[in-house]
Write a protein that holds these residues in place. Structure first.
Motif, mmCIF file in Angstrom:
data_model
loop_
_atom_site.group_PDB
_atom_site.id
_atom_site.type_symbol
_atom_site.label_atom_id
_atom_site.label_comp_id
_atom_site.label_asym_id
_atom_site.label_seq_id
_atom_site.Cartn_x
_atom_site.Cartn_y
_atom_site.Cartn_z
ATOM 1 N N PHE A 90 -45.007 37.484 -48.401
ATOM 2 C CA PHE A 90 -45.613 37.060 -47.143
ATOM 3 C C PHE A 90 -44.565 36.317 -46.323
ATOM 4 O O PHE A 90 -43.727 35.597 -46.878
ATOM 5 N N ALA A 91 -44.618 36.481 -45.020
ATOM 6 C CA ALA A 91 -43.784 35.712 -44.101
ATOM 7 C C ALA A 91 -44.565 34.483 -43.650
ATOM 8 O O ALA A 91 -45.750 34.572 -43.349
ATOM 9 N N ILE A 92 -43.895 33.334 -43.643
ATOM 10 C CA ILE A 92 -44.521 32.082 -43.214
ATOM 11 C C ILE A 92 -44.222 31.856 -41.741
ATOM 12 O O ILE A 92 -43.055 31.827 -41.332
ATOM 13 N N ASP A 93 -45.257 31.715 -40.942
ATOM 14 C CA ASP A 93 -45.082 31.391 -39.529
ATOM 15 C C ASP A 93 -44.693 29.921 -39.411
ATOM 16 O O ASP A 93 -45.472 29.036 -39.768
ATOM 17 N N GLY A 94 -43.489 29.652 -38.937
ATOM 18 C CA GLY A 94 -42.993 28.286 -38.881
ATOM 19 C C GLY A 94 -43.754 27.384 -37.939
ATOM 20 O O GLY A 94 -43.744 26.159 -38.100
ATOM 21 N N ASP A 95 -44.428 27.959 -36.948
ATOM 22 C CA ASP A 95 -45.157 27.156 -35.968
ATOM 23 C C ASP A 95 -46.562 26.798 -36.420
ATOM 24 O O ASP A 95 -47.071 25.736 -36.072
ATOM 25 N N SER A 96 -47.195 27.703 -37.196
ATOM 26 C CA SER A 96 -48.589 27.481 -37.591
ATOM 27 C C SER A 96 -48.792 27.284 -39.092
ATOM 28 O O SER A 96 -49.828 26.767 -39.513
ATOM 29 N N GLY A 97 -47.825 27.727 -39.902
ATOM 30 C CA GLY A 97 -47.983 27.671 -41.347
ATOM 31 C C GLY A 97 -48.772 28.827 -41.926
ATOM 32 O O GLY A 97 -48.953 28.922 -43.143
ATOM 33 N N ARG A 98 -49.247 29.717 -41.080
ATOM 34 C CA ARG A 98 -50.037 30.856 -41.562
ATOM 35 C C ARG A 98 -49.149 31.886 -42.255
ATOM 36 O O ARG A 98 -47.953 31.990 -41.967
ATOM 37 N N LEU A 99 -49.771 32.635 -43.163
ATOM 38 C CA LEU A 99 -49.067 33.669 -43.914
ATOM 39 C C LEU A 99 -49.391 35.040 -43.352
ATOM 40 O O LEU A 99 -50.538 35.332 -43.020
ATOM 41 N N GLN A 100 -48.368 35.872 -43.277
ATOM 42 C CA GLN A 100 -48.552 37.244 -42.819
ATOM 43 C C GLN A 100 -47.943 38.189 -43.845
ATOM 44 O O GLN A 100 -46.766 38.069 -44.205
ATOM 45 N N HIS A 101 -48.750 39.137 -44.316
ATOM 46 C CA HIS A 101 -48.272 40.086 -45.315
ATOM 47 C C HIS A 101 -47.165 40.941 -44.715
ATOM 48 O O HIS A 101 -47.304 41.469 -43.609
ATOM 49 N N THR A 102 -46.068 41.083 -45.455
ATOM 50 C CA THR A 102 -44.932 41.862 -44.952
ATOM 51 C C THR A 102 -45.163 43.364 -45.076
ATOM 52 O O THR A 102 -44.425 44.153 -44.485
ATOM 53 N N GLY A 103 -46.138 43.753 -45.905
ATOM 54 C CA GLY A 103 -46.369 45.165 -46.174
ATOM 55 C C GLY A 103 -45.685 45.649 -47.440
ATOM 56 O O GLY A 103 -45.788 46.830 -47.787
ATOM 57 N N PHE A 104 -45.014 44.727 -48.153
ATOM 58 C CA PHE A 104 -44.269 45.123 -49.346
ATOM 59 C C PHE A 104 -44.871 44.524 -50.612
ATOM 60 O O PHE A 104 -45.221 43.337 -50.647
ATOM 61 N N VAL A 105 -44.979 45.368 -51.634
ATOM 62 C CA VAL A 105 -45.504 44.993 -52.944
ATOM 63 C C VAL A 105 -44.536 45.512 -54.010
ATOM 64 O O VAL A 105 -44.010 46.618 -53.883
ATOM 65 N N LEU A 106 -44.297 44.719 -55.038
ATOM 66 C CA LEU A 106 -43.434 45.129 -56.146
ATOM 67 C C LEU A 106 -44.245 45.093 -57.434
ATOM 68 O O LEU A 106 -44.799 44.048 -57.793
ATOM 69 N N GLU A 107 -44.322 46.212 -58.122
ATOM 70 C CA GLU A 107 -45.113 46.289 -59.348
ATOM 71 C C GLU A 107 -44.306 45.763 -60.535
ATOM 72 O O GLU A 107 -43.222 46.252 -60.836
ATOM 73 N N ILE A 108 -44.880 44.760 -61.201
ATOM 74 C CA ILE A 108 -44.319 44.175 -62.419
ATOM 75 C C ILE A 108 -45.495 43.824 -63.323
ATOM 76 O O ILE A 108 -46.448 43.176 -62.873
ATOM 77 N N PRO A 109 -45.480 44.201 -64.598
ATOM 78 C CA PRO A 109 -46.617 43.914 -65.478
ATOM 79 C C PRO A 109 -46.806 42.413 -65.720
ATOM 80 O O PRO A 109 -45.860 41.705 -66.064
ATOM 81 N N SER A 110 -48.024 41.934 -65.512
ATOM 82 C CA SER A 110 -48.434 40.554 -65.826
ATOM 83 C C SER A 110 -47.457 39.488 -65.346
ATOM 84 O O SER A 110 -46.999 38.646 -66.125
ATOM 85 N N PRO A 111 -47.107 39.461 -64.055
ATOM 86 C CA PRO A 111 -46.190 38.420 -63.575
ATOM 87 C C PRO A 111 -46.902 37.080 -63.463
ATOM 88 O O PRO A 111 -48.021 36.992 -62.962
ATOM 89 N N VAL A 112 -46.249 36.016 -63.957
ATOM 90 C CA VAL A 112 -46.916 34.715 -63.960
ATOM 91 C C VAL A 112 -46.023 33.561 -63.507
ATOM 92 O O VAL A 112 -46.444 32.401 -63.550
#
Length: 354
Positions: free
Chosen positions: A322-344
């Motif tokens: 997610f990209a963090i909006d520096g002015d509002s603090g809101r999160l915006q999904h970048t559109g990218f996902v990386l598959e990794i089993p059981s990441p913690v």
């Protein structure tokens, strides 16, 4: 041609010993796209990993009934890990590891063992002697989750003088003095019964600290006195939107942005990141909004340079940027996902890739 700016981070998982357990990944600073660089096997359930301050070592707990702490040398060119040492954590199900800012001590908690340990660090070997062990006692009001002590996170304060242990079973943040590797009981900060304190972070000014409470889905703001180690409760806020099913959720990780303006907490069940604005004078929190993590059970997340947040969805089997909006603090999904089993666990490499 302009070289692509990438940022490295390690990902801990609930993998078996024979599968890749710790991944080195990279994030494209211009887009948020992620990729796997390399991986390390030979460690079972490396659920929490932490780099040394200089980035030359990585420490990982093996969250098993016979817990262990691993020390790895980090290849400066490739980021590959080479095991140096392994020591018992003297308790079951270690779930957190930290390193003091001077790089002299490694600290770990055993969730089921009810204890915490401190090891010295030997530059050429990995881990030194077991220097300290403390065991908690008592219980809380939740008989299903607080039948005994459950120390979760262990966090040195910025000065290195104090160590904070969030004990989910006792509804306390237990404060110790760190004296030449020994943990000396100092004081406690008490949370409302049934809170289940899990993780703690300090504000960049060191004037405030914040705790995510797993069992009652709240975040607690504290005023912190770095001279005395006192945590004074200031505010309790829900990590969930009004009307959300509290019984189906547990709060998990917590982070403050380097600028000190925003705080984030992950919700497992609601599968979201709660965003809060921090009042720079009082330390109080104000809700901004909630963002879906696009995967199940965000046990952990972290912040990367370039204004990114990466969520590790344990049961979704993926990382989401997610990209963090520096002015509002809101999160915006970048559109990218990386598959990794059981990441913690996500542990950023502070220096960008060359």
């Amino acid at each position: 041609m302009e070289q692509k700016q990438e940022y490295f981070f390690y990902t801990g998982t609930y993998a078996s010993r024979t599968d890749t357990g710790i991944y080195l990944c990279a994030l494209d600073g211009s887009s948020g796209e992620m990729r796997i660089v390399n991986g390390t096997d030979g460690i079972e359930r490396p659920s929490f990993v932490r780099l040394s301050p200089d980035g030359s070592r990585l420490y990982a707990v093996s969250e098993t009934s016979e817990g262990h702490l691993y020390a790895y040398a980090v290849d400066a060119g490739t980021g590959e890990l080479h095991m140096l040492d392994r020591r018992a954590t003297e308790g079951a199900d270690p779930c957190y590891v930290s390193v003091t800012s001077d790089g002299c001590y490694v600290l770990a908690t055993n969730y089921s063992g009810g204890n915490a340990v401190v090891y010295g660090i030997l530059p050429d070997i990995g881990l030194g002697n077991l220097l300290a062990q403390v065991k908690h006692s008592g219980s809380g009001i939740r008989k299903d989750r607080q039948e005994g002590p459950h120390p979760h996170s262990i966090v040195p304060d910025p000065s290195g003088q104090y160590v904070m242990i969030c004990d989910l079973g006792l509804d306390q943040v237990v404060v110790y003095r760190l004296e030449e590797g020994k943990l000396v009981t100092h004081r406690e900060a008490h949370l409302p019964p049934g809170s289940g304190p899990r993780h703690l972070v300090f504000h960049p000014t060191n004037k405030f600290a914040y705790v995510s409470n797993e069992l009652n889905n709240t975040v607690t703001a504290f005023i912190y006195n770095e001279q005395t180690g006192e945590l004074q409760p200031l505010q309790h806020l829900s990590t969930l939107p009004e009307g959300a099913a509290v019984q189906d959720n547990t709060a998990a990780d917590i982070r403050v942005t380097p600028c000190g303006r925003y705080l984030y907490v992950s919700n497992r069940g609601h599968n979201s990141i709660a965003a809060f604005r921090i009042d720079q004078d009082s330390g109080k929190l104000e809700v901004i909004d909630w963002t879906e993590t696009l995967g199940a059970t965000p046990r952990n997340f972290n912040l990367l340079p370039g204004g990114y947040l990466i969520a590790a969805n344990q049961d979704g089997g993926n990382l989401v940027s997610f990209a963090i909006d520096g002015d509002s603090g809101r999160l915006q999904h970048t559109g990218f996902v990386l598959e990794i089993p059981s990441p913690v666990c996500i542990e950023p490499v502070q220096k960008p890739a060359r």
